[in-house]
Design a protein around this motif. Structure first.
Motif, short mmCIF file in Angstrom:
data_model
loop_
_atom_site.label_atom_id
_atom_site.label_comp_id
_atom_site.label_asym_id
_atom_site.label_seq_id
_atom_site.Cartn_x
_atom_site.Cartn_y
_atom_site.Cartn_z
N SER A 141 -6.61 -52.35 16.77
CA SER A 141 -7.38 -51.72 17.59
C SER A 141 -8.67 -51.33 16.87
CB SER A 141 -6.61 -50.15 18.07
OG SER A 141 -6.43 -49.41 16.91
N HIS B 121 1.96 -44.92 7.96
CA HIS B 121 1.23 -45.01 9.26
C HIS B 121 0.89 -43.58 9.45
CE1 HIS B 121 -0.20 -45.07 13.21
NE2 HIS B 121 -0.89 -46.50 12.96
N THR C 34 -6.83 -45.06 15.08
CA THR C 34 -6.43 -43.83 14.31
C THR C 34 -7.39 -43.57 12.93
OG1 THR C 34 -4.53 -44.63 12.98
CG2 THR C 34 -4.05 -43.90 15.28
N HIS D 114 -7.23 -42.89 22.13
CA HIS D 114 -6.87 -44.43 21.45
C HIS D 114 -7.09 -45.45 22.58
CE1 HIS D 114 -4.39 -47.47 19.46
NE2 HIS D 114 -4.85 -46.92 18.17
N GLU E 77 -5.21 -47.79 23.50
CA GLU E 77 -3.96 -47.92 24.17
C GLU E 77 -3.87 -47.06 25.28
OE1 GLU E 77 -0.55 -48.02 21.31
OE2 GLU E 77 -1.68 -49.44 20.05
N ASP F 181 -4.30 -46.62 9.35
CA ASP F 181 -4.06 -47.17 10.41
C ASP F 181 -3.57 -48.59 10.25
OD1 ASP F 181 -6.42 -48.94 9.87
OD2 ASP F 181 -7.57 -48.05 11.59
N SER F 182 -3.31 -49.39 11.18
CA SER F 182 -2.68 -50.76 11.23
C SER F 182 -3.47 -51.76 10.37
CB SER F 182 -2.33 -51.35 12.35
OG SER F 182 -1.97 -50.65 13.29
P1 13P Z 1 -3.77 -47.75 15.05
O1 13P Z 1 -4.09 -49.21 14.44
O2 13P Z 1 -5.04 -47.32 15.58
O3 13P Z 1 -3.31 -46.99 14.04
O4 13P Z 1 -2.78 -47.92 16.34
C1 13P Z 1 -1.32 -48.42 15.76
C2 13P Z 1 -0.42 -47.98 16.82
O5 13P Z 1 0.63 -48.54 16.87
C3 13P Z 1 -1.10 -47.26 17.88
O6 13P Z 1 -0.19 -46.97 18.85
#
Ligand code: 13P
Ligand code: SF4
Length: 303
Positions: free
Chosen positions: A128, A22, A215, A198, A200, A38-39
């Motif tokens: 995200s 990551h 990200t 972000h 979050e 990113d995720s």
């Molecule tokens: P992303 O998917 O934007 O990389 O975010 C993952 C995450 O854990 C953010 O805290």
């Protein structure tokens, strides 16, 4: 490359392994990763792995679990099994079931930052990078959305559907650190910089940023922008990757203390041992994996 990195690359070849990492991993791990993202990008990559015998996942537990859900026959390893995402643990499967009973008309959209058992209770997952698209793809007007309340409020501002955050106040301790003062202070010091945060981060921080991005979205934005200076409101090693890949740009963290200690549990020594001893294997019980996989694959169809 240092000696330890070279040893890892050699081992990786011998074992026919791939290393996924990551964007929040440290520079030494970013440098040896076959894929960094990113995720959502990591989910897509994990769903496409065919030839490798081993997958070493340098990320938090839910990311490695998602790779295991998508690849039930592959050996998925995590260098440090303590690398858990605290936010994912804020929404146990029992709680999702309770909310489903309370709102039987609603559909359940869970952030990929959830435990495998909770994913098994979801209609669809999101990250995200695609949360709004995922919510818009559903035919229900009421959506149970968790566990991040800030991502929930980000989505609520961009859809006419009713978003019910579950739990009421799920959050990421790293992104909670940012406040309005960090943005205004940094803007005074770097007036030419564009502020990327972000989703979050708290709603009031999002409101005064220039862009709200995952990200992966930050990577694409900086690479494609004519601007030179950027202030980054997410985990500090995002800045490491942005600087490595954009040497012509000037990139500052919005907050040096924004460190995800959980992501940082991995290091080169542990990656090496993980490859040598084929540890620690991440497994998801088949009855949970089968249900969770439907929710992950449904997301991958929407993107
Ligand atoms: P992303 O998917 O934007 O990389 O975010 C993952 C995450 O854990 C953010 O805290
Ligand atoms: Fe979880 Fe926050 Fe760390 Fe992301 S930054 S892995 S959401 S604790």
């Amino acid at each position: 490359m240092n000696k330890e990195q070279e040893e890892i690359l050699k081992l990786k070849e011998e074992k026919n392994a791939v290393i996924l990492a990551h964007n929040y991993q440290t520079a030494p791990i970013q440098e040896i990763a076959d894929f960094l993202g990113d995720s959502l990008e990591l989910c897509i990559t994990a769903s496409q792995i065919e030839d490798a015998d081993l997958v070493v996942f340098c990320g938090v537990d839910f990311m490695a679990e998602t790779a295991a859900i998508l690849n039930p026959k592959k050996k998925i390893l995590i260098p440090d099994p303590q690398a858990e995402c605290p936010m994912a643990h804020m929404l146990p499967a029992e709680e999702v079931k309770n909310y489903k009973n309370k709102y039987p008309q609603a559909q359940v959209v869970l952030y990929v930052n959830t435990l495998a058992e909770s994913k098994a209770e979801a209609d669809i997952l999101c990250t995200s990078a695609n949360a709004v698209q995922v919510v818009e793809s559903l035919d229900a007007d009421q959506i149970l959305f968790g566990p991040d309340m800030n991502l929930a409020s980000y989505v609520q501002k961009r859809t006419d559907k009713e978003i019910i955050p579950i739990p009421e106040e799920g959050y990421c301790y790293v992104h909670k650190m940012f406040n309005i003062g960090d943005v205004t202070f940094s803007r005074e010091n770097y007036p030419d910089a564009e502020v990327l945060v972000h989703p979050e981060c708290d709603a009031e921080v999002q409101e005064i940023a220039d862009h709200i991005l995952s990200t992966g979205g930050m990577m694409r934005h900086v690479a494609g922008s004519d601007r030179k200076n950027f202030l980054i409101g997410t985990e500090v090693d995002m800045v490491t990757r942005l600087r490595r890949e954009n040497p012509d740009k000037i990139i500052y963290p919005l907050l040096d203390e924004a460190i995800c200690e959980n992501m940082k549990l991995h290091n080169l020594q542990k990656v090496k041992e993980s490859l040598q001893e084929e540890k620690f294997q991440v497994t998801v019980p088949p009855e949970i994996a089968v249900k969770a996989r439907i929710a992950v694959e449904r997301m991958l169809e929407v993107i």
